[in-house]
Design an enzyme around this catalytic site. Structure first.
Site, PDB file in Angstrom:
ATOM      1  N   ILE A 157      -3.595  -0.312   5.743  1.00 52.46           N
ATOM      2  CA  ILE A 157      -4.268  -0.239   4.440  1.00 52.46           C
ATOM      3  C   ILE A 157      -4.193  -1.580   3.699  1.00 52.46           C
ATOM      4  O   ILE A 157      -5.212  -2.106   3.218  1.00 52.46           O
ATOM      5  CB  ILE A 157      -3.656   0.892   3.584  1.00 52.46           C
ATOM      6  N   CYS A 207       3.330  -0.588   1.102  1.00 50.59           N
ATOM      7  CA  CYS A 207       4.410  -0.462   2.088  1.00 50.59           C
ATOM      8  C   CYS A 207       4.851   1.004   2.132  1.00 50.59           C
ATOM      9  O   CYS A 207       4.591   1.756   1.195  1.00 50.59           O
ATOM     10  CB  CYS A 207       5.580  -1.373   1.736  1.00 50.59           C
ATOM     11  N   PRO A 208       5.515   1.416   3.212  1.00 49.30           N
ATOM     12  CA  PRO A 208       5.967   2.817   3.267  1.00 49.30           C
ATOM     13  C   PRO A 208       7.139   3.048   2.322  1.00 49.30           C
ATOM     14  O   PRO A 208       7.824   2.094   1.946  1.00 49.30           O
ATOM     15  CB  PRO A 208       6.395   2.997   4.724  1.00 49.30           C
ATOM     16  N   ARG A 236       3.338   5.374  -2.229  1.00 49.75           N
ATOM     17  CA  ARG A 236       4.095   6.599  -2.517  1.00 49.75           C
ATOM     18  C   ARG A 236       4.718   6.439  -3.898  1.00 49.75           C
ATOM     19  O   ARG A 236       5.139   5.332  -4.275  1.00 49.75           O
ATOM     20  CB  ARG A 236       5.192   6.832  -1.473  1.00 49.75           C
ATOM     21  N   ASP A 260      -2.263   6.403  -7.796  1.00 54.39           N
ATOM     22  CA  ASP A 260      -2.802   7.554  -7.063  1.00 54.39           C
ATOM     23  C   ASP A 260      -1.662   8.452  -6.608  1.00 54.39           C
ATOM     24  O   ASP A 260      -1.900   9.507  -6.018  1.00 54.39           O
ATOM     25  CB  ASP A 260      -3.608   7.059  -5.844  1.00 54.39           C
ATOM     26  N   GLU A 265       5.196  14.082  -7.934  1.00 52.30           N
ATOM     27  CA  GLU A 265       3.865  14.691  -7.804  1.00 52.30           C
ATOM     28  C   GLU A 265       3.894  16.056  -7.122  1.00 52.30           C
ATOM     29  O   GLU A 265       2.949  16.842  -7.259  1.00 52.30           O
ATOM     30  CB  GLU A 265       2.921  13.760  -7.039  1.00 52.30           C
ATOM     31  N   HIS A 297      -3.551  11.687  -5.955  1.00 53.53           N
ATOM     32  CA  HIS A 297      -3.361  11.473  -4.513  1.00 53.53           C
ATOM     33  C   HIS A 297      -4.644  11.795  -3.728  1.00 53.53           C
ATOM     34  O   HIS A 297      -4.644  12.634  -2.834  1.00 53.53           O
ATOM     35  CB  HIS A 297      -2.182  12.318  -3.983  1.00 53.53           C
TER      36      HIS A 297
HETATM   37  P1  NAI Z   1       1.338   0.906   8.030  1.00 54.06           P
HETATM   38  O1  NAI Z   1       2.529   1.456   8.717  1.00 54.06           O
HETATM   39  O2  NAI Z   1       0.143   0.507   8.831  1.00 54.06           O
HETATM   40  O3  NAI Z   1       1.776  -0.414   7.195  1.00 54.06           O
HETATM   41  C1  NAI Z   1       2.911  -0.498   6.395  1.00 54.06           C
HETATM   42  C2  NAI Z   1       3.247  -1.993   6.255  1.00 54.06           C
HETATM   43  O4  NAI Z   1       4.297  -2.134   5.294  1.00 54.06           O
HETATM   44  C3  NAI Z   1       3.737  -2.631   7.568  1.00 54.06           C
HETATM   45  O5  NAI Z   1       3.009  -3.806   7.820  1.00 54.06           O
HETATM   46  C4  NAI Z   1       5.200  -2.911   7.282  1.00 54.06           C
HETATM   47  O6  NAI Z   1       5.674  -4.078   7.960  1.00 54.06           O
HETATM   48  C5  NAI Z   1       5.176  -3.137   5.769  1.00 54.06           C
HETATM   49  N1  NAI Z   1       6.465  -3.026   5.129  1.00 54.06           N
HETATM   50  C6  NAI Z   1       7.530  -2.242   5.465  1.00 54.06           C
HETATM   51  N2  NAI Z   1       8.535  -2.452   4.596  1.00 54.06           N
HETATM   52  C7  NAI Z   1       8.099  -3.373   3.704  1.00 54.06           C
HETATM   53  C8  NAI Z   1       8.682  -3.994   2.574  1.00 54.06           C
HETATM   54  N3  NAI Z   1       9.932  -3.712   2.185  1.00 54.06           N
HETATM   55  N4  NAI Z   1       7.944  -4.893   1.883  1.00 54.06           N
HETATM   56  C9  NAI Z   1       6.692  -5.183   2.265  1.00 54.06           C
HETATM   57  N5  NAI Z   1       6.072  -4.635   3.320  1.00 54.06           N
HETATM   58  C10 NAI Z   1       6.782  -3.736   4.030  1.00 54.06           C
HETATM   59  O7  NAI Z   1       0.976   1.939   6.902  1.00 54.06           O
HETATM   60  P2  NAI Z   1      -0.442   2.170   6.197  1.00 54.06           P
HETATM   61  O8  NAI Z   1      -1.279   3.073   7.028  1.00 54.06           O
HETATM   62  O9  NAI Z   1      -1.001   0.867   5.767  1.00 54.06           O
HETATM   63  O10 NAI Z   1       0.004   3.019   4.907  1.00 54.06           O
HETATM   64  C11 NAI Z   1       0.855   2.456   3.937  1.00 54.06           C
HETATM   65  C12 NAI Z   1       1.358   3.555   3.031  1.00 54.06           C
HETATM   66  O11 NAI Z   1       0.269   4.075   2.271  1.00 54.06           O
HETATM   67  C13 NAI Z   1       1.887   4.801   3.798  1.00 54.06           C
HETATM   68  O12 NAI Z   1       3.259   4.636   4.132  1.00 54.06           O
HETATM   69  C14 NAI Z   1       1.711   5.885   2.800  1.00 54.06           C
HETATM   70  O13 NAI Z   1       2.890   5.997   2.029  1.00 54.06           O
HETATM   71  C15 NAI Z   1       0.558   5.397   1.909  1.00 54.06           C
HETATM   72  N6  NAI Z   1      -0.649   6.194   2.051  1.00 54.06           N
HETATM   73  C16 NAI Z   1      -1.233   6.702   0.921  1.00 54.06           C
HETATM   74  C17 NAI Z   1      -2.385   7.467   0.996  1.00 54.06           C
HETATM   75  C18 NAI Z   1      -3.080   8.006  -0.212  1.00 54.06           C
HETATM   76  O14 NAI Z   1      -3.913   8.907  -0.087  1.00 54.06           O
HETATM   77  N7  NAI Z   1      -2.797   7.501  -1.399  1.00 54.06           N
HETATM   78  C19 NAI Z   1      -2.958   7.809   2.305  1.00 54.06           C
HETATM   79  C20 NAI Z   1      -2.323   7.158   3.425  1.00 54.06           C
HETATM   80  C21 NAI Z   1      -1.186   6.411   3.282  1.00 54.06           C
END
Ligand code: NAI
Length: 343
Positions: A157, A207-208, A236, A260, A265, A297
């Protein structure tokens, strides 16, 4: 395979039902509107698997109850997995899958929607015009072009958000233990988090949620940020210390806030509470600020993303079923000391 689908909204039935029919796997899906937690876990009895969403609580006691009820696998129909105690699942031999990359564009575009809405006060203009008030007073916005944006997390993302912000001619700073090489090639600059927070006009979190990133944006982080910064969180809720952010809004340090997701929540989002008295005073306080925009969300909620989430979830469940059967056969062959595992 019998699957108990928790937090099942009408749209979940539509998308998962259609994906199940067209996949040919013919899973038996039962729908439970309630969230999964320790109390509701016994509802899963008689099923082989549960299918869950972001606010279902899969802590160790819940997973133990699921194991007691005969559940062999958990299929998350989302990307984040912060709500699952993976160690407990592993210990109990329960397989866990998620949908990692269904549509990073859905969440990234929603992020940009929040940014543009706040930067041009669209949320306030919408209400004014409906009331016949065409005054521009206090609706003054700002150009994104030339601003410094800070993107925390350049996974699926964050990488799309980075490229969209570069297209707006922002300078983009990125903080990630392993920054996405495509983002860097496109012109984003790898930056330590503190330096990013100090320099950015807008900060967006991708980030997660982990123990390390819990309250990543706390009082100290907020004190580093520029006066009038725009803060966006579509990751989150608990990435942000909400009470600290409220203080920063009251003091005027934060110029605008787009959310979001929200720390608490679980008791609010995805349901219609419009006829109830809002009990969450922190959330109620957030709603009083004119420069705060909150969506419930819905970043993931596009047709394309829902189709991919449903298709992948059905495939994950079918694969989990096969893996669980193989595991059971292996355990049988290994005798009473046969070991189990989880993914
Ligand atoms: P992803 O796993 O592809 O990317 C997460 C990135 O965060 C990775 O590149 C990782 O190295 C980085 N990361 C980990 N710890 C970090 C830190 N301390 N500082 C900076 N970067 C760090 O995950 P994706 O698909 O990009 O999703 C990210 C988050 O978005 C998910 O974990 C989820 O919580 C949230 N999300 C929200 C949605 C919504 O509807 N609002 C829907 C889908 C995901």
């Amino acid at each position: 395979m019998k699957v108990a689908v928790f937090s099942a909204m009408p749209y979940d039935r539509d998308f998962l039902g259609e994906a199940n029919r067209s996949s040919g796997h013919d899973l038996e899906l039962s729908w439970f509107e309630t969230r999964l937690n320790t109390t509701t876990a016994p509802l899963a009895a008689g099923h082989d698997a549960v299918c869950v969403f972001v606010n279902d609580v899969l802590d160790a006691p819940t997973i133990e109850r699921l194991a007691d009820a005969g559940i062999r696998s958990i299929a998350l129909r989302c990307a984040g997995f912060n709500n699952v105690d993976l160690d407990a699942a592993h210990r109990l031999g329960i397989l866990v899958t998620r949908v990692q990359r269904y549509s990073p564009h859905a969440v990234a575009e929603h992020t940009v929607a929040l940014i543009l809405c706040l930067s041009r006060n669209i949320h306030r203009a919408y209400n004014r015009v409906r009331e016949g008030n065409f005054s521009l007073q206090d609706l003054l916005g700002f150009d994104l072009q030339g601003k410094t944006a800070g993107v925390v997390g350049t996974g699926a993302i964050g990488a799309v958000v980075t490229k969209l912000l570069l297209a707006f001619e922002c300078r983009v700073l990125v903080s990630d233990p392993i920054p996405d090489p495509d983002c860097l090639a496109a012109g984003a600059e790898p930056t330590e988090l503190d330096d990013l927070l100090t320099a950015a006009d807008l900060v967006t979190l991708h980030c997660p949620l982990t123990p390390e990133t819990h309250h990543l944006i706390d009082r100290r982080a907020l004190s580093l940020m520029r006066q009038d910064v725009m803060l966006i969180n579509t990751g989150r809720g608990a990435l942000i210390d909400t009470l600290a952010v409220i203080d920063a809004l009251k003091s005027g340090r934060i110029g605008s806030l787009g959310l979001d997701v929200y720390e608490e929540e679980g008791d609010l989002f995805f349901g219609d509470h419009s006829q109830e008295v809002l009990q969450d005073d922190t959330f109620a306080r957030l709603l009083t600020f004119p420069n705060v925009l909150i969506t419930g969300h819905q970043g993931f909620f596009t047709r394309e993303a829902m189709q991919r989430i449903a298709a992948t979830t059905i495939e994950n469940l079918a694969a989990e079923n096969l893996a669980a059967e193989n595991l059971a056969a292996a355990n049988l062959a290994a005798g009473p000391s046969g070991r189990t595992t989880s993914t």
